[in-house]
Design a protein around this motif. Structure first.
Motif, PDB file in Angstrom:
ATOM      1  N   LEU A   5       0.835  -1.209   0.000  1.00 14.80           N
ATOM      2  CA  LEU A   5       0.000   0.000   0.000  1.00 14.80           C
ATOM      3  C   LEU A   5       0.866   1.254   0.000  1.00 14.80           C
ATOM      4  O   LEU A   5       0.572   2.227  -0.693  1.00 14.80           O
ATOM      5  CB  LEU A   5      -0.949   0.003   1.211  1.00 14.80           C
ATOM      6  CG  LEU A   5      -2.095  -1.012   1.173  1.00 14.80           C
ATOM      7  CD1 LEU A   5      -2.867  -0.980   2.474  1.00 14.80           C
ATOM      8  CD2 LEU A   5      -3.012  -0.729   0.002  1.00 14.80           C
ATOM      9  N   TRP A   6       1.938   1.232   0.786  1.00 17.34           N
ATOM     10  CA  TRP A   6       2.837   2.387   0.830  1.00 17.34           C
ATOM     11  C   TRP A   6       3.483   2.612  -0.536  1.00 17.34           C
ATOM     12  O   TRP A   6       3.591   3.740  -0.999  1.00 17.34           O
ATOM     13  CB  TRP A   6       3.901   2.157   1.910  1.00 17.34           C
ATOM     14  CG  TRP A   6       4.818   3.330   2.094  1.00 17.34           C
ATOM     15  CD1 TRP A   6       4.568   4.453   2.812  1.00 17.34           C
ATOM     16  CD2 TRP A   6       6.115   3.473   1.537  1.00 17.34           C
ATOM     17  NE1 TRP A   6       5.635   5.305   2.741  1.00 17.34           N
ATOM     18  CE2 TRP A   6       6.603   4.730   1.960  1.00 17.34           C
ATOM     19  CE3 TRP A   6       6.916   2.687   0.720  1.00 17.34           C
ATOM     20  CZ2 TRP A   6       7.849   5.204   1.596  1.00 17.34           C
ATOM     21  CZ3 TRP A   6       8.159   3.156   0.360  1.00 17.34           C
ATOM     22  CH2 TRP A   6       8.624   4.413   0.795  1.00 17.34           C
ATOM     23  N   LYS A   8       2.279   1.712  -3.486  1.00 18.92           N
ATOM     24  CA  LYS A   8       1.252   2.222  -4.410  1.00 18.92           C
ATOM     25  C   LYS A   8       1.016   3.713  -4.180  1.00 18.92           C
ATOM     26  O   LYS A   8       0.845   4.480  -5.127  1.00 18.92           O
ATOM     27  CB  LYS A   8      -0.059   1.446  -4.236  1.00 18.92           C
ATOM     28  CG  LYS A   8      -0.025   0.067  -4.849  1.00 18.92           C
ATOM     29  CD  LYS A   8      -1.347  -0.647  -4.680  1.00 18.92           C
ATOM     30  CE  LYS A   8      -1.262  -2.055  -5.216  1.00 18.92           C
ATOM     31  NZ  LYS A   8      -2.504  -2.800  -5.010  1.00 18.92           N
ATOM     32  N   TRP A   9       0.981   4.122  -2.931  1.00 23.90           N
ATOM     33  CA  TRP A   9       0.776   5.529  -2.606  1.00 23.90           C
ATOM     34  C   TRP A   9       1.943   6.382  -3.117  1.00 23.90           C
ATOM     35  O   TRP A   9       1.735   7.455  -3.678  1.00 23.90           O
ATOM     36  CB  TRP A   9       0.593   5.691  -1.098  1.00 23.90           C
ATOM     37  CG  TRP A   9       0.589   7.119  -0.639  1.00 23.90           C
ATOM     38  CD1 TRP A   9       1.536   7.747   0.091  1.00 23.90           C
ATOM     39  CD2 TRP A   9      -0.416   8.104  -0.884  1.00 23.90           C
ATOM     40  NE1 TRP A   9       1.215   9.059   0.311  1.00 23.90           N
ATOM     41  CE2 TRP A   9      -0.007   9.291  -0.282  1.00 23.90           C
ATOM     42  CE3 TRP A   9      -1.639   8.086  -1.579  1.00 23.90           C
ATOM     43  CZ2 TRP A   9      -0.755  10.467  -0.326  1.00 23.90           C
ATOM     44  CZ3 TRP A   9      -2.382   9.257  -1.606  1.00 23.90           C
ATOM     45  CH2 TRP A   9      -1.934  10.426  -0.998  1.00 23.90           C
ATOM     46  N   LYS A  10       3.162   5.915  -2.951  1.00 26.38           N
ATOM     47  CA  LYS A  10       4.329   6.677  -3.385  1.00 26.38           C
ATOM     48  C   LYS A  10       4.493   6.687  -4.905  1.00 26.38           C
ATOM     49  O   LYS A  10       5.154   7.557  -5.450  1.00 26.38           O
ATOM     50  CB  LYS A  10       5.620   6.118  -2.760  1.00 26.38           C
ATOM     51  CG  LYS A  10       5.740   6.402  -1.291  1.00 26.38           C
ATOM     52  CD  LYS A  10       5.890   7.886  -1.076  1.00 26.38           C
ATOM     53  CE  LYS A  10       6.126   8.223   0.368  1.00 26.38           C
ATOM     54  NZ  LYS A  10       6.312   9.654   0.573  1.00 26.38           N
ATOM     55  N   LYS A  11       3.900   5.719  -5.594  1.00 27.75           N
ATOM     56  CA  LYS A  11       3.998   5.674  -7.053  1.00 27.75           C
ATOM     57  C   LYS A  11       3.046   6.654  -7.738  1.00 27.75           C
ATOM     58  O   LYS A  11       3.225   6.959  -8.910  1.00 27.75           O
ATOM     59  CB  LYS A  11       3.703   4.255  -7.566  1.00 27.75           C
ATOM     60  CG  LYS A  11       4.854   3.302  -7.390  1.00 27.75           C
ATOM     61  CD  LYS A  11       4.544   1.968  -8.018  1.00 27.75           C
ATOM     62  CE  LYS A  11       5.720   1.037  -7.870  1.00 27.75           C
ATOM     63  NZ  LYS A  11       5.471  -0.259  -8.518  1.00 27.75           N
ATOM     64  N   LEU A  12       2.072   7.139  -7.029  1.00 27.89           N
ATOM     65  CA  LEU A  12       1.121   8.087  -7.621  1.00 27.89           C
ATOM     66  C   LEU A  12       1.844   9.382  -7.962  1.00 27.89           C
ATOM     67  O   LEU A  12       2.560   9.948  -7.142  1.00 27.89           O
ATOM     68  CB  LEU A  12      -0.029   8.366  -6.651  1.00 27.89           C
ATOM     69  CG  LEU A  12      -0.961   7.194  -6.347  1.00 27.89           C
ATOM     70  CD1 LEU A  12      -1.980   7.588  -5.300  1.00 27.89           C
ATOM     71  CD2 LEU A  12      -1.649   6.726  -7.611  1.00 27.89           C
ATOM     72  N   ARG A  17       3.978  16.455  -5.362  1.00 29.37           N
ATOM     73  CA  ARG A  17       5.132  15.617  -4.994  1.00 29.37           C
ATOM     74  C   ARG A  17       6.373  16.064  -5.744  1.00 29.37           C
ATOM     75  O   ARG A  17       6.328  16.406  -6.919  1.00 29.37           O
ATOM     76  CB  ARG A  17       4.860  14.152  -5.328  1.00 29.37           C
ATOM     77  CG  ARG A  17       3.920  13.517  -4.371  1.00 29.37           C
ATOM     78  CD  ARG A  17       4.320  12.068  -4.160  1.00 29.37           C
ATOM     79  NE  ARG A  17       3.496  11.523  -3.112  1.00 29.37           N
ATOM     80  CZ  ARG A  17       2.753  10.448  -3.223  1.00 29.37           C
ATOM     81  NH1 ARG A  17       2.781   9.761  -4.329  1.00 29.37           N
ATOM     82  NH2 ARG A  17       2.027  10.039  -2.230  1.00 29.37           N
TER      83      ARG A  17
END
Length: 191
Positions: A5-6, A8-12, A17
């Motif tokens: 999940l972390w 996936k969140w950082k890949k957005l 960002r």
């Protein structure tokens, strides 16, 4: 679960960002992109590894190295990295088999095992039958059919020497210069 999940969140790629997670390798290193202040045309690419790992111990696979150097446009997937590990294992297996085949062949540098003894000159005359007995490799090959057996061939000698006489002694008698030795050099006086 929490890690995925972390990731996936950082890949957005959200507009606020500054850096974006691109992927990770099988060793746990993460790869990031961020906007370059000096060159706005393309993103900078970096790798982040465990801070406890010494810098010289960081291993980056060739696929990720290509991506870091902008040789490759898209990052490698996890399946591609796993296939590369399988390929490396196959290459190691083939290299081991090739080394075994190479080691099984005799080397020209090794000492020959079946060396023949140097020929000994004797004072007795040697005829063809004793020469063949001393060197079995020079015998003609035996035929494979059981009906035919090799017949001994008559020995022809060019010189008819009596049995007790040494042929080397005869040769030295025929050569008058056999006992000749050079004299010491004595230079003439200068004129």
């Amino acid at each position: 679960m929490v890690n995925s999940l972390w990731f996936k969140w950082k890949k957005l790629r959200l507009p606020w960002r500054k850096s974006f997670l691109v992927g990770q390798d099988l060793a746990g290193n993460t790869f990031w992109e961020f906007k370059d202040v000096m060159n706005a045309a393309r993103f900078r690419r970096i790798v982040r590894f465990d801070p406890k790992t010494h810098f010289s111990d960081v291993q980056v696979t060739p696929q990720w190295h290509q991506w870091l150097r902008h040789v490759r446009e898209h990052p490698p997937s996890i399946q591609e990295q796993q296939q590369d590990l399988v390929r490396q294992a196959q290459i190691k297996q083939l290299a081991r088999l090739a080394d075994e085949r190479w080691a099984s062949k005799p080397s020209y540098l090794d000492k020959p095992k079946n060396q023949q003894a140097p020929a000994q000159f004797s004072e007795t005359p040697v005829n063809e039958t004793t020469a063949n007995a001393a060197h079995p490799a020079s015998e003609p090959p035996a035929s494979t059919s059981p009906e035919t057996t090799p017949q001994p061939q008559p020995v022809s000698t060019e010189r008819n020497t009596p049995k007790g006489e040494n042929p080397w002694a005869q040769a030295s008698k025929a050569n008058p210069g056999a006992e000749w030795q050079p004299e010491a050099w004595s230079p003439n006086a200068k004129r």
